[in-house]
Design an enzyme around this catalytic site. Structure first.
Site, PDB file in Angstrom:
ATOM      1  N   SER A  17       0.858  -1.188   0.000  1.00  0.00           N
ATOM      2  CA  SER A  17       0.000   0.000   0.000  1.00  0.00           C
ATOM      3  C   SER A  17       0.890   1.232   0.000  1.00  0.00           C
ATOM      4  O   SER A  17       1.631   1.476   0.958  1.00  0.00           O
ATOM      5  CB  SER A  17      -0.904  -0.003   1.235  1.00  0.00           C
ATOM      6  OG  SER A  17      -1.829  -1.059   1.172  1.00  0.00           O
ATOM      7  N   LYS A  30      -7.434   1.145  -3.377  1.00  0.00           N
ATOM      8  CA  LYS A  30      -7.119   0.704  -2.021  1.00  0.00           C
ATOM      9  C   LYS A  30      -7.412   1.812  -1.011  1.00  0.00           C
ATOM     10  O   LYS A  30      -7.931   1.552   0.085  1.00  0.00           O
ATOM     11  CB  LYS A  30      -5.648   0.290  -1.930  1.00  0.00           C
ATOM     12  CG  LYS A  30      -5.164  -0.067  -0.520  1.00  0.00           C
ATOM     13  CD  LYS A  30      -5.917  -1.250   0.073  1.00  0.00           C
ATOM     14  CE  LYS A  30      -5.510  -1.524   1.520  1.00  0.00           C
ATOM     15  NZ  LYS A  30      -4.162  -2.073   1.671  1.00  0.00           N
TER      16      LYS A  30
END
Length: 321
Positions: A116, A190
């Protein structure tokens, strides 16, 4: 020489690996941590040749019993790989590892970053790899350690459609991949996911504490509202965690806080203000100072700090040491 051996020349690709190539691509998996280990394990169990690297080698060595090959240096790990997967803590570390991998990457290799990071970091990685004749997909995941172990991760991919089609079978071993746009868009997806998760965690904590403060049984209230419009995976899993005060790490507070900071950065870049996300981020920042490695459901602790004398249940907190 850095810890990633940025200037080390890779060894020649190992001939025994080249001869093992059949219909399945060889995968280098860089980052064998809380998430990376079960993800790489699933690839090994599915019959893929996996070459593992981790900064702390002992973690990668844990995969040897499943058939993984382990390399000490990043460039060596990627030198025989068709696909390189990175699963690392944050964007700056991803950039360091990609730089270390460049001398060993095969022409046309496809690197999938499943960490991420910020959208801009993913786009920078895409541009750098393109300059070196390699391809890039950003494919962050949601589902935590449980999802990684079960192969049920939500995988949000950004990249070219033809590259995604090439690696979809590999990604499917680890979860449910969806192409959401060009490079960098996986990270935006995300962030949207983390915005919803972080906000819902806060709302579930507020609901359970309100139930108790109002004289109701919070466990019964959670059971009563499940199946209605309030039902969610967060209410199911993390609502139970809060009732049990089980804050042992799945998804960690520090990761959720980092993601929410990146949400706010992406929003600012897009000319948006997200006031609810600002408040949620402040709550996670408060818990970050107390228990950075705790599960993200520990945001309940921030709510209790804001309400002196109020505490959900009487069970002792389970927190990482």
């Amino acid at each position: 020489m850095t810890q990633f051996d940025l200037h080390r020349s890779p060894t020649e690709p190992k001939t025994e690996l080249a001869t093992e190539l059949t219909t399945k691509p060889v995968v280098a998996f860089l980052g064998i941590g809380l998430m990376g280990k079960p993800m790489a394990s699933r690839l090994l169990q599915a019959g893929y040749t996996v070459i593992a690297w981790n900064r702390t080698r002992s973690k990668a060595d844990e995969l040897v019993s499943l058939g993984a090959k382990v390399e000490e240096h990043v460039a060596d790990a990627v030198s025989a790989a068709d696909i390189v997967i990175t699963m690392l803590e944050a964007g700056p570390i991803v950039a360091q590892v990609i730089a270390a991998a460049l001398p060993g990457l095969r022409p046309g290799a496809l690197l999938i970053d499943m960490s991420s990071t910020r959208q801009s970091e993913a786009q920078d990685a895409h541009a750098l790899l393109a300059q070196h004749g390699a391809r890039f997909i950003d494919a962050p995941v949601s589902g935590g350690v449980v999802g990684a172990q079960a192969g049920s991760l939500a995988i949000m991919a950004g990249g070219r459609a033809e590259d995604f089609a090439e690696v979809e079978a590999v990604l499917t071993v680890m979860g449910r991949p969806t192409l959401v746009g060009p490079a960098g868009c996986g990270q935006i997806a995300k962030l949207c996911n983390q915005l919803i998760v972080g906000g819902t965690l806060n709302i579930v904590a507020e609901a359970l504490l309100l139930a108790q403060a109002g004289g109701a049984d919070p466990t019964a209230v959670r059971a009563a509202i499940r199946g209605g419009f309030a039902e969610s995976r967060i209410l199911e899993v993390h609502g139970q965690r809060m009732l049990e005060r089980n804050f042992m790490p799945g998804g960690q507070v520090k990761s959720q806080f980092k993601d929410l900071e990146n949400v706010l950065i992406a929003a600012a870049n897009a000319g948006l203000r997200l006031p609810v996300t600002e408040l949620v981020t402040e709550n996670y920042q408060r818990v970050l100072q107390q228990a950075p490695q705790a599960d993200q459901s520990a945001v309940l602790l921030a709510l209790e700090q804001n309400n002196p004398g109020q505490r959900l249940g009487s069970i002792e907190d389970q927190l990482p040491g």
